[in-house]
Enzyme design. Structure first.
Site, mmCIF file in Angstrom:
data_model
loop_
_atom_site.group_PDB
_atom_site.id
_atom_site.type_symbol
_atom_site.label_atom_id
_atom_site.label_comp_id
_atom_site.label_asym_id
_atom_site.label_seq_id
_atom_site.Cartn_x
_atom_site.Cartn_y
_atom_site.Cartn_z
ATOM 1 N N ASP A 109 -5.081 38.484 6.599
ATOM 2 C CA ASP A 109 -4.235 38.059 8.271
ATOM 3 C C ASP A 109 -3.736 39.659 9.074
ATOM 4 O O ASP A 109 -2.981 39.750 10.488
ATOM 5 C CB ASP A 109 -2.660 37.573 7.452
ATOM 6 C CG ASP A 109 -2.220 36.551 7.146
ATOM 7 O OD1 ASP A 109 -4.026 36.265 7.513
ATOM 8 O OD2 ASP A 109 -1.060 36.315 7.207
ATOM 9 N N ASP A 168 -1.893 40.503 -4.725
ATOM 10 C CA ASP A 168 -1.546 41.464 -3.904
ATOM 11 C C ASP A 168 -2.683 42.500 -3.288
ATOM 12 O O ASP A 168 -3.593 43.079 -4.368
ATOM 13 C CB ASP A 168 0.227 41.507 -3.648
ATOM 14 C CG ASP A 168 1.002 41.037 -3.707
ATOM 15 O OD1 ASP A 168 0.151 39.794 -2.598
ATOM 16 O OD2 ASP A 168 1.584 40.691 -3.430
ATOM 17 N N ASP A 170 -3.369 45.477 -3.072
ATOM 18 C CA ASP A 170 -3.282 46.933 -4.000
ATOM 19 C C ASP A 170 -3.483 46.346 -5.922
ATOM 20 O O ASP A 170 -3.139 47.752 -6.907
ATOM 21 C CB ASP A 170 -1.805 47.555 -3.776
ATOM 22 C CG ASP A 170 -0.611 46.892 -4.238
ATOM 23 O OD1 ASP A 170 -0.643 45.690 -4.167
ATOM 24 O OD2 ASP A 170 0.501 47.516 -4.815
ATOM 25 N N ASP A 262 7.034 33.096 -3.434
ATOM 26 C CA ASP A 262 6.925 33.044 -5.220
ATOM 27 C C ASP A 262 8.184 33.002 -5.907
ATOM 28 O O ASP A 262 8.108 31.583 -7.295
ATOM 29 C CB ASP A 262 6.241 34.865 -5.005
ATOM 30 C CG ASP A 262 7.080 35.546 -5.516
ATOM 31 O OD1 ASP A 262 8.245 35.337 -4.569
ATOM 32 O OD2 ASP A 262 6.930 36.692 -5.158
#
Length: 500
Positions: A109, A168, A170, A262
């Site tokens: 995004d 994610d 990282d 989540d």
């Protein structure tokens, strides 16, 4: 004469209004402290019992034959992740799984055209090596992370997948991640989610990351473990987990009504009768925020979202017919109310407001020392038990957590009231593990946070007052807490990126 009247009026207000109100606040904080202590003690006893009764179950994947390996989609949502995108994409593409049964989906995004081009080139590079990888970029950020993952699941090539693993930007899974998690889903069709533990690659970077490690180690090794073992419910951490797509769809899919999409999904799946498994033996590498700026953006979001979700789903949980009363109690009281509301409010209200106010009130307010000293000490020891290597940092951890509780409490109230900023989303800045020692430096104190400085000034005043007029030596704590507030207020915590 006027001064005597004013003094008399002040004494009347003090005795009839201020002191009774402060005493009531003390009793409320005592009740909340005891609630938090009982919850922590209960979880500690459960974890101790589990370790005594059985060794942690280690799941063997060797009996999973190749022809039984299902189609797995791997989603990697990201937003302007210049420093870490190569790490996450490379780790996902390096997982051991049949190439025809694995699809990597990079949901970018990014609003920076240069970063978008870099991520797309990286995806093309892995595609050239024979990896099934797709680069997806939306024209708008509708729904933020939840919207990106929802759109990703609608792609035609994603419809043939049975499971979806989420990382994610990282997060760097080991090569055997799917081999160690997917079998848990295949073994029990009633299991919707397998959540892995986080392992921090930069925990030793600075005091800020060491403090975070202590808090998150407790979350994973105790809260998630107890939720999985006793209630079959715990909050999905948004990453390092594998979902059964049928369960995800049955729960209503991704929704962006809170900043904890989540946790929202996990609660809805639980109300539909699905169960979760916490795979504490599987750890996924990731990065902790090492700058105070990134941490200050992350923590209010983590506090506001659960409180807002508690407000939204309270009646729905009570009315659910598929959830046992025991699980409802755990969900509403233990998981939401005590951990997500009480823990934040009592930390700030008691240790940064009520105790200093009691010092100013002199001996007119009764403050039980067992709650002011022994209960928080016990809670702290229970929290720190999971990270013995950082026990020498306990005092720093307590003081820092108390300062940060001001922002967390504010965010919690915003979430409960569903104020205008309740759905504000700010992506946590990531600097990348490779830049830890080469492209970071200690903060120079240029970032000033007024609220923390004002808190430090108030605590310092109370400390000086206690030195002059007090009898209980609270000034020792107040001086230390004031110093911590000033350190945070002037930005002398964590690291910062070096200028380009």
């Amino acid at each position: 004469m006027m001064s005597e009247v004013a003094a008399g009026a002040w004494q009347a207000v003090r005795c009839r209004v201020l002191v009774p109100t402060l005493q009531l606040a003390v009793y409320i904080c005592v009740a909340m402290s005891l609630m938090l202590f009982v919850e922590r003690l209960y979880m500690a006893l459960v974890v101790a019992g589990l370790s005594l009764l059985r060794r942690r179950r280690r799941h063997d994947d060797d009996d999973l034959e190749a022809n039984h390996r299902p189609m797995v989609l791997v989603q990697i949502p990201m937003f302007n992740e210049k420093q870490v995108y190569r790490l996450s994409i490379g780790a996902a593409c390096g997982m051991t799984w049949p190439s025809d049964k694995l699809m990597i989906q990079v949901l970018d995004d990014s609003t920076d055209s240069t970063i978008r081009e870099m991520v797309e080139v990286e995806c093309s590079r892995w595609a050239g090596k024979g990896v099934s990888i797709r680069y997806e970029n939306r024209r708008n950020r509708s729904g933020y992370k939840a919207g990106a993952m929802r759109e990703g699941l609608r792609k035609p090539y994603a419809r043939d997948c049975e499971f979806v693993a989420i990382f994610d930007a990282d997060f760097q899974p080991d090569a055997d991640f799917l081999l160690r998690t997917v079998p848990l889903l295949l073994a029990d069709p009633a299991v919707a989610l397998v959540q892995a533990r986080w392992r921090f690659v930069n925990a030793d970077e600075c005091l800020l990351t060491r403090i975070q490690e202590m808090s998150l180690d407790y979350h994973f090794r105790v809260e998630q473990e107890v939720g999985s073992a006793c209630h079959s419910f715990f909050g999905f951490n948004g990453t390092a987990g594998v979902w059964r797509l049928r369960a995800l769809e049955d729960a209503g899919g991704w929704k962006e009504r809170t900043t904890v999409e989540d946790m929202d999904l996990a609660v809805r799946a639980t109300l539909r009768g699905w169960r979760f498994v916490y795979a504490g033996h599987v750890a996924v590498r990731n990065e902790l925020p090492s700058t105070l700026r990134a941490y200050r953006y992350q923590q209010p979001r983590w506090s506001c979202g659960p409180a807002n979700l508690f407000r939204k789903m309270f009646r729905e949980v009570l009315a659910s017919g598929r959830v046992s009363p025991w699980k409802k109690l755990h969900l509403l009281y233990g998981f939401f109310f005590v951990r997500k509301v009480v823990a934040h409010l009592v930390t700030f209200c008691f240790y940064c407001v009520v105790i200093p106010a009691c010092v100013l009130a002199g001996g007119d307010v009764r403050l039980p020392k067992y709650v002011a000293l022994y209960v928080p000490a016990a809670i702290t020891l229970l929290n720190a038990a999971c990270t013995p290597r950082s026990w020498h940092l306990l005092i720093f951890w307590i003081l820092f957590e108390n300062v940060m509780s001001m922002q967390r409490s504010k965010a919690t109230v915003i979430g409960l009231l569903e104020a205008s900023r309740a759905n504000e989303w700010v992506v946590t800045e990531k600097l990348g593990a490779k830049t830890t020692t080469t492209a970071r430096k200690k903060t120079s104190g240029v970032h000033v946070h007024v609220a923390e400085i004002l808190l430090g000034a108030c605590l310092l005043y109370c400390a000086v007052y206690d030195i002059a007029y007090g009898r209980d030596s609270f000034y020792i704590y107040l001086l230390l807490q004031s110093a911590a507030a000033f350190i945070v207020g002037f930005g002398y915590v964590g690291t910062t990126s070096s200028p380009p």
